[in-house]
Design a protein around this motif. Sequence first.
Motif, PDB file in Angstrom:
ATOM      1  N   GLN A   1       0.914  -1.084   0.141  1.00 17.55           N
ATOM      2  CA  GLN A   1      -0.029  -0.041   0.057  1.00 17.55           C
ATOM      3  C   GLN A   1       0.901   1.283  -0.168  1.00 17.55           C
ATOM      4  OE1 GLN A   1      -2.849  -0.561  -0.725  1.00 17.55           O
ATOM      5  NE2 GLN A   1      -4.078  -2.125   0.419  1.00 17.55           N
ATOM      6  N   THR A   2       2.024   1.216   0.782  1.00 22.20           N
ATOM      7  CA  THR A   2       2.763   2.553   0.950  1.00 22.20           C
ATOM      8  C   THR A   2       3.535   2.815  -0.364  1.00 22.20           C
ATOM      9  OG1 THR A   2       4.145   1.055   2.327  1.00 22.20           O
ATOM     10  CG2 THR A   2       2.850   2.838   3.301  1.00 22.20           C
TER      11      THR A   2
ATOM     12  N   ARG B   1       2.594   1.519  -3.350  1.00 21.25           N
ATOM     13  CA  ARG B   1       1.585   1.080  -4.387  1.00 21.25           C
ATOM     14  C   ARG B   1       1.766   1.438  -5.738  1.00 21.25           C
ATOM     15  NH1 ARG B   1      -4.141   1.313  -5.940  1.00 21.25           N
ATOM     16  NH2 ARG B   1      -5.085  -0.374  -4.922  1.00 21.25           N
TER      17      ARG B   1
ATOM     18  N   PRO C   1      -7.107   0.986  -1.766  1.00 23.99           N
ATOM     19  CA  PRO C   1      -6.428   0.719  -0.875  1.00 23.99           C
ATOM     20  C   PRO C   1      -7.125   1.141   0.638  1.00 23.99           C
ATOM     21  CG  PRO C   1      -5.131   2.584  -2.021  1.00 23.99           C
ATOM     22  CD  PRO C   1      -6.625   2.234  -2.761  1.00 23.99           C
ATOM     23  N   ASP C   2      -8.255   2.194   0.492  1.00 20.12           N
ATOM     24  CA  ASP C   2      -8.979   2.533   1.632  1.00 20.12           C
ATOM     25  C   ASP C   2      -9.968   1.528   2.018  1.00 20.12           C
ATOM     26  OD1 ASP C   2      -7.476   4.871   1.445  1.00 20.12           O
ATOM     27  OD2 ASP C   2      -9.073   5.469  -0.322  1.00 20.12           O
TER      28      ASP C   2
ATOM     29  N   ASP D   1     -10.982  -1.165   3.531  1.00 20.56           N
ATOM     30  CA  ASP D   1     -10.382  -2.006   4.569  1.00 20.56           C
ATOM     31  C   ASP D   1     -10.968  -3.472   4.691  1.00 20.56           C
ATOM     32  OD1 ASP D   1      -8.570   0.034   5.324  1.00 20.56           O
ATOM     33  OD2 ASP D   1      -9.944   0.724   6.894  1.00 20.56           O
TER      34      ASP D   1
ATOM     35  N   VAL E   1      -9.342  -5.110   1.678  1.00 20.76           N
ATOM     36  CA  VAL E   1      -8.142  -5.597   1.980  1.00 20.76           C
ATOM     37  C   VAL E   1      -7.718  -6.733   2.826  1.00 20.76           C
ATOM     38  CG1 VAL E   1      -6.065  -4.654   2.909  1.00 20.76           C
ATOM     39  CG2 VAL E   1      -7.288  -3.318   1.120  1.00 20.76           C
TER      40      VAL E   1
END
Lengths: 193, 193
Positions: A85-86, A88, A161-162, A164, A167
């Motif tokens: 995610q960081t 991406r 990515p948001d 949750d 994910v």
Amino acid sequence: MGAALALVGKGRHFASLGIREVTRQAGVVPTSFYRHFRNMDDLGLQLVDELGLVLRRMMREARANVLQSDKLIEESVAIFVAHAQTNRNFFMFMAQGLAGESRAVQEGIRSEMRFFASELANDLRRLRLMDHLSDADLDLTCDLVVRTVAFSLTDLLSVSPDDDYQVGQIRKRTSRFLQMIFVGAGHWQSDGA
Amino acid sequence: MGAALALVGKGRHFASLGIREVTRQAGVVPTSFYRHFRNMDDLGLQLVDELGLVLRRMMREARANVLQSDKLIEESVAIFVAHAQTNRNFFMFMAQGLAGESRAVQEGIRSEMRFFASELANDLRRLRLMDHLSDADLDLTCDLVVRTVAFSLTDLLSVSPDDDYQVGQIRKRTSRFLQMIFVGAGHWQSDGA
DNA sequence: CACATTAGTGAACAAGTGTACACATACAGA
DNA sequence: TCTGTATGTGTACACTTGTTCACTAATGTG
């Protein structure tokens, strides 16, 4: 390179990027491109190199946080998901590159994955897990693990990515995949093969 | 569509193809393109539909040849490899599309894979293999199997189809992957999870 | 300070791009 | 035989593309 990654992150495929497009995104005149790269393939190769660094950082963090844990797999997958995610855009580039247009980039990414798998094998050996496996079978297992995680990347990058919930689902499913593989590895040779 | 596939087969990435390029390859004038497709994404979607047919043909052949065999996995992998070679361009398109530029194509291919996995689960259920697994765990297993095979596609497509040695290596390695997964599935729940 | 190296600029060009439009041809069904 | 539909053609236009060349501004080392 940042500009190219940004475009990839916006949903564009690396193979469809043009020099002018990238320099425009970088806020620079087209000719400046040639000061740094010979062509787009060259840019891609340098991105692969940086990707290597990203992967190594991830490995280091995994090693640091995972060793004393009893939930090895869940922890590792969580760290992977967090890094995906960081970084991406880097991981998007990686997912694209595996079936990309440039043979060299393809080979580069594949080679990073092989390295990753071999490091994983070393760690498992050092931890005396899977001690009953031959070197070749341990490599086989780690290769399969890395492939599985790499494929999960595709799932991960296709959801926001948001989100949750989604994910989390992917994280859980990936963990179960790995558990199943390790169960298989644990019983390998005794009754398998 | 054939022209687009041909270009993909020549190493180009689908995302980088242009309308003029495709029509040129098809031996037809650019404007003719619009008689059949609204844009390249549309073409991609229709290719996914045809890809579905190819996959179904492969499944049918696998079912016919594999049922009475004692080497289920090897046979299935062999059939997969054979089909991947005869429909090389289709499978290249598939490998590219998984991380491609068009979200719709991506989703389409993913959905074909889900369908494939669910059919595999049905077959295994019907054959009373893996009878101890819950439906969810059987789905998990089949998903993992399909992903593993799909990833092997990437390996397969990156070597020459005539390189029998390398193709053989990939076939053997893929078979071992699947064996390990099934060993894991066989011992699932009893000691895993 | 002088100077070589590095990074960026602007104009230019030939070639390629997506798309619109009016027109031509084949051919199936009435 | 007439007519509508599906497919292909040619021309045209406004952009975008990769790459070249000569020129300029910054930078750090002698």
